[in-house]
Design a protein around this motif. Structure first.
Motif, PDB file in Angstrom:
ATOM      1  N   VAL A 275       0.834  -1.208   0.000  1.00 43.15           N
ATOM      2  CA  VAL A 275       0.000   0.000   0.000  1.00 43.15           C
ATOM      3  C   VAL A 275       0.866   1.255   0.000  1.00 43.15           C
ATOM      4  O   VAL A 275       0.537   2.263  -0.630  1.00 43.15           O
ATOM      5  N   SER A 276       1.999   1.184   0.693  1.00 45.02           N
ATOM      6  CA  SER A 276       2.851   2.375   0.830  1.00 45.02           C
ATOM      7  C   SER A 276       3.792   2.564  -0.334  1.00 45.02           C
ATOM      8  O   SER A 276       4.396   3.636  -0.465  1.00 45.02           O
ATOM      9  N   LEU A 277       3.972   1.545  -1.157  1.00 47.94           N
ATOM     10  CA  LEU A 277       5.000   1.593  -2.188  1.00 47.94           C
ATOM     11  C   LEU A 277       4.887   2.804  -3.115  1.00 47.94           C
ATOM     12  O   LEU A 277       5.902   3.463  -3.409  1.00 47.94           O
ATOM     13  N   GLY A 430       3.511  11.500   4.986  1.00 50.33           N
ATOM     14  CA  GLY A 430       2.324  11.261   5.792  1.00 50.33           C
ATOM     15  C   GLY A 430       1.651   9.943   5.464  1.00 50.33           C
ATOM     16  O   GLY A 430       1.238   9.193   6.353  1.00 50.33           O
ATOM     17  N   GLU A 431       1.537   9.629   4.175  1.00 55.54           N
ATOM     18  CA  GLU A 431       0.925   8.362   3.781  1.00 55.54           C
ATOM     19  C   GLU A 431       1.785   7.173   4.179  1.00 55.54           C
ATOM     20  O   GLU A 431       1.286   6.133   4.596  1.00 55.54           O
ATOM     21  N   PHE A 432       3.109   7.327   4.041  1.00 56.28           N
ATOM     22  CA  PHE A 432       4.012   6.246   4.458  1.00 56.28           C
ATOM     23  C   PHE A 432       3.871   5.982   5.958  1.00 56.28           C
ATOM     24  O   PHE A 432       3.757   4.824   6.387  1.00 56.28           O
ATOM     25  N   LEU A 433       3.854   7.040   6.735  1.00 58.46           N
ATOM     26  CA  LEU A 433       3.709   6.873   8.194  1.00 58.46           C
ATOM     27  C   LEU A 433       2.367   6.233   8.527  1.00 58.46           C
ATOM     28  O   LEU A 433       2.281   5.336   9.383  1.00 58.46           O
ATOM     29  N   SER A 434       1.325   6.687   7.831  1.00 62.51           N
ATOM     30  CA  SER A 434      -0.006   6.172   8.118  1.00 62.51           C
ATOM     31  C   SER A 434      -0.113   4.685   7.792  1.00 62.51           C
ATOM     32  O   SER A 434      -0.737   3.925   8.545  1.00 62.51           O
ATOM     33  N   ASN A 435       0.514   4.264   6.686  1.00 59.76           N
ATOM     34  CA  ASN A 435       0.371   2.873   6.253  1.00 59.76           C
ATOM     35  C   ASN A 435       1.364   1.927   6.903  1.00 59.76           C
ATOM     36  O   ASN A 435       1.049   0.760   7.153  1.00 59.76           O
ATOM     37  N   MET A 436       2.579   2.395   7.162  1.00 61.13           N
ATOM     38  CA  MET A 436       3.619   1.501   7.662  1.00 61.13           C
ATOM     39  C   MET A 436       3.736   1.510   9.184  1.00 61.13           C
ATOM     40  O   MET A 436       4.147   0.521   9.790  1.00 61.13           O
TER      41      MET A 436
END
Length: 736
Positions: A275-277, A430-436
């Protein structure tokens, strides 16, 4: 080998859809200079329309495609440009971004209003999931072949359009030099509108194609974010090259499927990484792109801010603390807790004031730094258990320091970025932090210690206790947050007035000129990022403590966008803009929506009307954001100017103060309700500038006209002639 081929074809299909979506994004940016953050929302809305036509109305697929992709898609893009985007010329990057963010939020709210999110919506593949062929032992569905063919055809067509056709050259010229384009007899606005129509069409087509290959489930938020993944592909092409965008989309699709195929499937890591890729690739691409490509020409913008002095900030801070305390006496315990939550959002909003308002740097994920502070405070700052659990001061300080450190780490590779590219980099973080991180519920071992970052998908953050100060009490929590907001605001006013603040302002206006004067831009950017992240970390910990239990949704990307939008609408260069924007984002719309929801439950006959009003509040909030292009300085700017103009009108000011005091006493003694007091006080505040200006106008009319202005500002009447003769010492009068 069959597995490799299968995932390769699936990756190419996913990449082809990313390519279509990213091509539309490149098209609109290339011809209008606006990066459309609402691209995913347009895809989502068009896909819901397609579902409505095919499933609810039973239309054949070909007819639904003609209506949705051929008519609704272009109409949506053309309407957006005509009504909103054409008015954004001459505004700063943050204003352009916020307007498209408002369109994104408004479209999502509107879709959830029309199509109930609690109901299941599915979109089938073209020709059905059973229509397929087998190539080298790999099953390929007709729908997937359509995706591949459409992507190749669109990439080739756009390449020819931009490089070989006159219309494409005109479209590119509409953003490079619209005045020169007009001199050559072309209309740049018409070219930009055409590009928006084409871009919207591609977005809708991408949405219709991607939903069936992603499982078929149609969800407004999920589909919007899914198409946003195509941003990484657009960055491959540097927002200019269609072939590179196509190649980047294919790399993105293949990488996502290879991660799913070959990384260990145990635990949640692989799923979170897939998802984070796209966001990881987006961040990497932004960082490694050649620097000269990322520099934009300096433009003069329409935003104007008047920074306060330290003295005025201190006075207004004391006024705020007094007003909040007096207001808390009228509120119930639940309302005080909600108010406290809103004040913590206002503290997070202050991080945007110093970063974007003062320094001109963009951050689309302020809540992500609040999440960092919350995770650190939960693991290192909680003492006791059960009802006796408390967050200690050491944990809060450590959380603030950790947030500042992470802010610096994020800023470090992004120091060479600014404007749109910096905004995208922070969004990717922000998206990386949210997903990972915020979805990481697995147990880890480090130096012999076992821990889970987000156990069970939620964190229970107890209230802060410092000596005798215990924030479990609602009023104490509210006043502590208010005092902290006032202190930070005074500190930021002092910072803005200092030499450091002037260097930030100079960097915001012209980084090149600031560097030529010997200023270290790297140090300035790094320091202001760390200050901003520290403030957001503090606000995040207080917000989590006020909420009690927080999950990944509390720090979502859309939540950060909504906060940033409302702060810009209020005035991102003003401390009071952070207060209004934070309160509106934290509690304003939520309180109104829940109030209408309660009214709908209590009055079955009016339930439809009250639910509609609840949805209207959300959509109306986004509409206000769309209008920021007409007033990029924010409504606080107009509000302050209105009150500054009547500061000499003392009778209306004293009268309004006395009326407010009477209303407060009536509310405190229970003669009138709290809502009545709030509405009446709001009316007094809103009408005061009008009454004040009328009073001043009347006063000017009563004063004698200066002799030098007779016949200029006032008509030369007989009375004025008599007075003029008298003042000049003439014995006789002359009558016309």
């Amino acid at each position: 080998m069959t597995t490799f081929l299968t995932y390769t074809i699936l990756g190419l299909v996913l990449g082809s859809v990313y390519s279509i979506a990213a091509s539309g994004l490149v098209l609109t940016y290339n011809t209008s200079g606006i990066f459309n953050f609402a691209h995913g929302a347009q895809a989502m809305f068009g896909t819901f329309l397609y579902w409505h036509c095919t499933e609810r109305w039973g239309w054949p697929v070909w007819l639904a495609l003609i209506v949705v992709v051929g008519v609704a898609g272009p109409a949506m893009g053309a309407a957006l440009h005509t009504a909103i985007m054409r008015g954004l010329r001459g505004t700063a990057d943050v204003t352009k971004i916020i307007v498209t963010v408002a369109v994104l939020l408004g479209t999502v709210y509107l879709a959830q209003w029309i199509w109930n999110p609690d109901e299941a919506h599915t979109v089938d593949m073209f020709f059905g999931a059973g229509s397929k062929i087998t190539v080298a032992g790999v099953v390929v569905r007709y729908h997937e072949i359509v995706c591949l063919a459409a992507a190749v055809a669109i990439a080739a067509g756009l390449r020819v359009l931009f490089t070989r056709s006159r219309a494409g050259v005109v479209m590119r010229g509409s953003v490079d030099d619209p005045d020169l384009l007009r001199l050559n007899g072309h209309d740049p606005e018409r070219a930009a509108m055409l590009s928006w129509a084409l871009g919207s069409t591609l977005a809708v087509l991408a949405g219709v194609l991607i939903v069936p290959i992603s499982g078929g489930g149609l969800d407004a938020n999920a589909l919007t974010l899914l198409v946003i993944d195509a941003f990484a592909a657009a960055m491959f092409g540097r927002l200019r090259s269609i072939p590179r965008t196509f190649a980047g989309a294919m790399v993105l699709g293949l990488a996502a499927n290879y991660v799913l195929a070959y990384l260990p499937s145990a635990g949640t890591f692989t799923g979170n990484l897939r998802v984070s890729l796209p966001m990881i690739i987006l961040f990497v691409v932004l960082v490694v792109l050649p620097q000269d490509r990322l520099r934009g020409a300096a433009v003069r913008t329409r935003e104007r801010y008047r920074p306060p002095t330290v003295r005025s900030a201190a006075v207004w801070g004391l006024v705020l603390v007094a007003v909040v305390y007096l207001s808390s006496l009228l509120l119930s315990d639940g309302a005080v807790t909600t108010f406290s939550l809103g004040m913590t959002f206002a503290i997070i909003a202050l991080s945007l004031t110093v970063l974007t308002g003062y320094a001109g740097e963009l951050n689309l994920a302020p809540l992500a730094f609040g999440a960092v502070g919350t995770v650190v405070a939960f693991h290192f700052g909680v003492q006791g258990s059960g009802l006796a659990a408390r967050t200690n001061l050491q944990g809060v300080l450590l959380a603030v320091a950790a947030a500042a450190l992470v802010g610096g780490l994020v800023a470090l590779p992004a120091l060479r970025l600014r404007g749109l590219y910096l905004a995208l980099a922070t969004m990717a973080f922000g998206e990386f932090l949210s997903n990972m991180v915020l979805r990481d519920t697995t147990e880890h071992e480090l130096f012999g210690m076992r821990f889970t970052l987000f156990p069970d998908g939620a964190l229970v953050v107890p209230p802060l206790k410092v000596g005798p100060l215990d924030l479990r009490d609602g009023t104490t929590s509210l006043m502590t947050a208010t005092v902290l907001f006032a202190l930070i605001a005074v500190g930021l006013a002092a910072l803005r007035g200092s030499g450091y603040g002037r260097r930030l302002a100079a960097m915001k206006d012209s980084p090149a000129a600031t560097a030529m004067l010997g200023q270290n831009l790297v140090r300035l950017k790094l320091s202001v990022f760390m200050i901003s992240a520290a403030i957001a970390g503090l606000g995040g910990v207080l917000m989590s403590a006020a909420t009690g239990t927080v999950a990944q949704e509390n720090f979502s990307f859309t939540g950060s966008l909504a906060l940033l939008m409302l702060v810009v609408v209020a005035g991102i260069g003003y401390l009071s803009g952070a207060l209004f924007g934070g309160l509106m984002a934290g509690v304003g719309s939520a309180v109104l929506v829940s109030t209408f929801g309660d009214l709908a439950l209590e009055n079955e006959g009016m339930a439809t009307v009250y639910r509609a009003l609840g949805h209207l509040v959300l959509v109306g909030t986004a509409l206000v954001g769309m209008g920021v292009g007409r007033n990029p300085s924010g409504f606080v700017h107009d509000l302050v100017d209105g009150y500054r103009a009547i500061r000499t009108a003392r009778p209306p000011l004293f009268g309004a103060g006395a009326l407010g005091a009477v209303l407060y006493v009536l509310a405190l003694t229970g003669v009138i309700g709290t809502w009545t007091f709030a509405l009446a006080a709001l009316c007094v505040v809103m009408l005061l500038p009008v009454v004040g200006r009328a009073y001043l106008e009347e006063g000017r009319g009563a004063r004698p006209v200066p002799l030098e202005l007779v016949g200029v500002d006032e008509p030369c009447t007989d009375e004025l002639r008599v007075r003029l003769d008298r003042e000049l010492g003439l014995k006789g009068t002359v009558h016309a």
